[in-house]
Design an enzyme around this catalytic site. Sequence first.
Site, mmCIF file in Angstrom:
data_model
loop_
_atom_site.group_PDB
_atom_site.id
_atom_site.type_symbol
_atom_site.label_atom_id
_atom_site.label_comp_id
_atom_site.label_asym_id
_atom_site.label_seq_id
_atom_site.Cartn_x
_atom_site.Cartn_y
_atom_site.Cartn_z
ATOM 1 N N LYS A 42 32.257 15.625 44.484
ATOM 2 C CA LYS A 42 32.559 16.855 43.495
ATOM 3 C C LYS A 42 32.054 17.999 43.791
ATOM 4 O O LYS A 42 32.138 18.916 42.994
ATOM 5 C CB LYS A 42 32.543 16.251 42.052
ATOM 6 C CG LYS A 42 33.057 14.797 41.708
ATOM 7 C CD LYS A 42 34.320 14.893 41.993
ATOM 8 C CE LYS A 42 34.775 13.964 43.120
ATOM 9 N NZ LYS A 42 36.190 14.130 43.865
ATOM 10 N N SER A 43 31.364 18.066 44.757
ATOM 11 C CA SER A 43 30.736 19.585 45.272
ATOM 12 C C SER A 43 31.417 20.459 46.062
ATOM 13 O O SER A 43 31.001 21.449 46.616
ATOM 14 C CB SER A 43 29.217 19.397 45.577
ATOM 15 O OG SER A 43 28.645 18.814 44.631
ATOM 16 N N GLY A 44 32.600 19.991 46.631
ATOM 17 C CA GLY A 44 33.386 20.610 47.579
ATOM 18 C C GLY A 44 33.224 19.834 49.063
ATOM 19 O O GLY A 44 33.337 20.571 50.031
ATOM 20 N N THR A 46 35.368 17.571 50.189
ATOM 21 C CA THR A 46 36.697 17.512 50.890
ATOM 22 C C THR A 46 36.952 18.781 51.505
ATOM 23 O O THR A 46 37.483 18.899 52.853
ATOM 24 C CB THR A 46 37.734 17.237 49.791
ATOM 25 O OG1 THR A 46 37.534 16.322 48.776
ATOM 26 C CG2 THR A 46 39.234 16.982 50.267
ATOM 27 N N HIS A 105 26.342 11.100 50.981
ATOM 28 C CA HIS A 105 26.048 11.606 49.670
ATOM 29 C C HIS A 105 24.181 11.264 49.595
ATOM 30 O O HIS A 105 23.979 11.586 48.398
ATOM 31 C CB HIS A 105 26.789 10.958 48.588
ATOM 32 C CG HIS A 105 28.218 11.208 48.383
ATOM 33 N ND1 HIS A 105 28.518 12.450 48.732
ATOM 34 C CD2 HIS A 105 29.371 10.342 48.422
ATOM 35 C CE1 HIS A 105 29.962 12.665 48.429
ATOM 36 N NE2 HIS A 105 30.295 11.260 48.373
ATOM 37 N N ARG A 127 27.358 22.873 44.065
ATOM 38 C CA ARG A 127 28.024 23.521 43.201
ATOM 39 C C ARG A 127 27.433 23.522 41.754
ATOM 40 O O ARG A 127 26.674 22.790 41.548
ATOM 41 C CB ARG A 127 29.421 22.723 42.927
ATOM 42 C CG ARG A 127 30.575 22.957 42.013
ATOM 43 C CD ARG A 127 31.754 21.974 42.033
ATOM 44 N NE ARG A 127 32.797 22.862 41.540
ATOM 45 C CZ ARG A 127 34.005 22.351 41.261
ATOM 46 N NH1 ARG A 127 34.108 21.066 41.505
ATOM 47 N NH2 ARG A 127 34.944 23.226 40.981
ATOM 48 N N SER A 135 34.183 17.892 36.816
ATOM 49 C CA SER A 135 35.131 17.533 37.697
ATOM 50 C C SER A 135 34.875 16.057 38.270
ATOM 51 O O SER A 135 35.815 15.407 38.414
ATOM 52 C CB SER A 135 34.659 18.197 39.203
ATOM 53 O OG SER A 135 35.234 18.051 40.359
ATOM 54 N N GLY A 266 39.944 23.273 41.198
ATOM 55 C CA GLY A 266 38.850 24.276 42.147
ATOM 56 C C GLY A 266 38.688 25.500 41.482
ATOM 57 O O GLY A 266 38.509 26.773 42.084
HETATM 58 P P1 A3P Z 1 37.701 20.353 40.478
HETATM 59 O O1 A3P Z 1 37.670 18.846 39.942
HETATM 60 O O2 A3P Z 1 36.883 21.472 39.479
HETATM 61 O O3 A3P Z 1 39.111 21.046 40.601
HETATM 62 P P2 A3P Z 1 34.791 16.733 46.144
HETATM 63 O O4 A3P Z 1 35.821 17.248 47.518
HETATM 64 O O5 A3P Z 1 33.214 16.892 46.723
HETATM 65 O O6 A3P Z 1 35.063 15.388 45.698
HETATM 66 O O7 A3P Z 1 35.051 17.537 45.278
HETATM 67 C C1 A3P Z 1 36.241 18.017 44.484
HETATM 68 C C2 A3P Z 1 36.434 19.235 43.876
HETATM 69 O O8 A3P Z 1 36.671 20.318 44.783
HETATM 70 C C3 A3P Z 1 37.576 19.381 42.875
HETATM 71 O O9 A3P Z 1 37.177 20.412 42.035
HETATM 72 C C4 A3P Z 1 38.685 19.859 43.822
HETATM 73 O O10 A3P Z 1 39.926 20.634 42.971
HETATM 74 C C5 A3P Z 1 37.999 20.676 44.861
HETATM 75 N N1 A3P Z 1 38.548 20.885 46.004
HETATM 76 C C6 A3P Z 1 39.029 19.983 46.675
HETATM 77 N N2 A3P Z 1 39.563 20.412 47.925
HETATM 78 C C7 A3P Z 1 39.532 21.555 47.685
HETATM 79 C C8 A3P Z 1 39.649 22.742 48.604
HETATM 80 N N3 A3P Z 1 40.574 22.670 49.832
HETATM 81 N N4 A3P Z 1 39.488 24.057 48.314
HETATM 82 C C9 A3P Z 1 38.940 24.261 47.121
HETATM 83 N N5 A3P Z 1 38.471 23.296 46.524
HETATM 84 C C10 A3P Z 1 38.768 22.108 46.510
#
Ligand code: A3P
Length: 305
Positions: A42-44, A46, A105, A127, A135, A266
Amino acid sequence: DGGRLCNYNNFWCRVRFLRPILNSQKYFKAHDTDIIVPTLPKSGTTWLKALTFSILNRTICSINQSPLLTTNPHDLVPQLELKFFANLDHEKNIFPTSPRLYATHVPYHLLSNSIHESNCRMIYICRNPLDYFISYRFFLLENEFESEEKHSLSLEESFDMFCRGIYPYGPFWDHVLGYWNAHLKNPDRVLFLKYEDLKEDIVLNVKKIADFMGFGFSEDEEKRGVIEEIVKLCSLENMKKLEVNKTGVFSGSVIEVKNCSFFRKGEVGDWANYLTPEMIERFDKITEAKLQGSGLNFKYSDKDI
Ligand code: A3P
């Protein structure tokens, strides 16, 4: 949710992930050329997986034919610890890449010795902890994990666990500080990124990531707008509307995760919609104590960026 966590060497992990983590510590043989993307979920993760994959493979495959258009980034950049679930050949790597690209992780102090002893490079993204917490909560609510994993805790209970550090791959601060200190010690080995900085200036950060990976953009590529193409391909708006990410399921481990749950808002500062002033006060005190003297800080609002 906390009931299914166990403490191993000062970090909390899901019981069912312990064996794979131990196996990855034992059996993973790092190559000097490997690039590892460590993150807290959940820190970015993806976003960074999509970006690093695109940077690395841009000469093999044009952006408009990228596998990212039809494949979830988590299926393209495997999570190291998931590789070590029994009988799981998670890697659907279409490209015979060197460097190999993996994510994890696992906290810095529990990476395999092989990683510590090699010269492989790491790109860490973190994040601000409050957006991370919110998130994660939405992610758990969105996915009906095994019944034992159902996120039955209230927001208050869950926040209490988070503040006490009892959270997957937590304590949060220790995870971040582990990689932060490794970065300070050896910045050529560990690149340290913040989600909020990528939101603020993604082009600059894509260049930074590419340079660090040893795959910097040529002048010609810059002129042709390759960086902007990658930025657009990997943007939340674009990834979210792809069919695979709307309807697909990621089943790289014993749990299944809806692809759509990786893509939400995001935003920087969404936490303010959910947390009370009392919660923030408690959290601030902990964070101040944890980060004191580290030189590390976070941006909590889009007004800060
Ligand atoms: P939010 O839940 O705040 O919207 P991870 O990828 O580590 O699981 O983190 C998921 C978080 O990154 C979610 O945040 C998601 O919306 C955001 N996220 C996923 N893909 C993204 C992208 N391509 N660009 C920016 N943020 C993204």
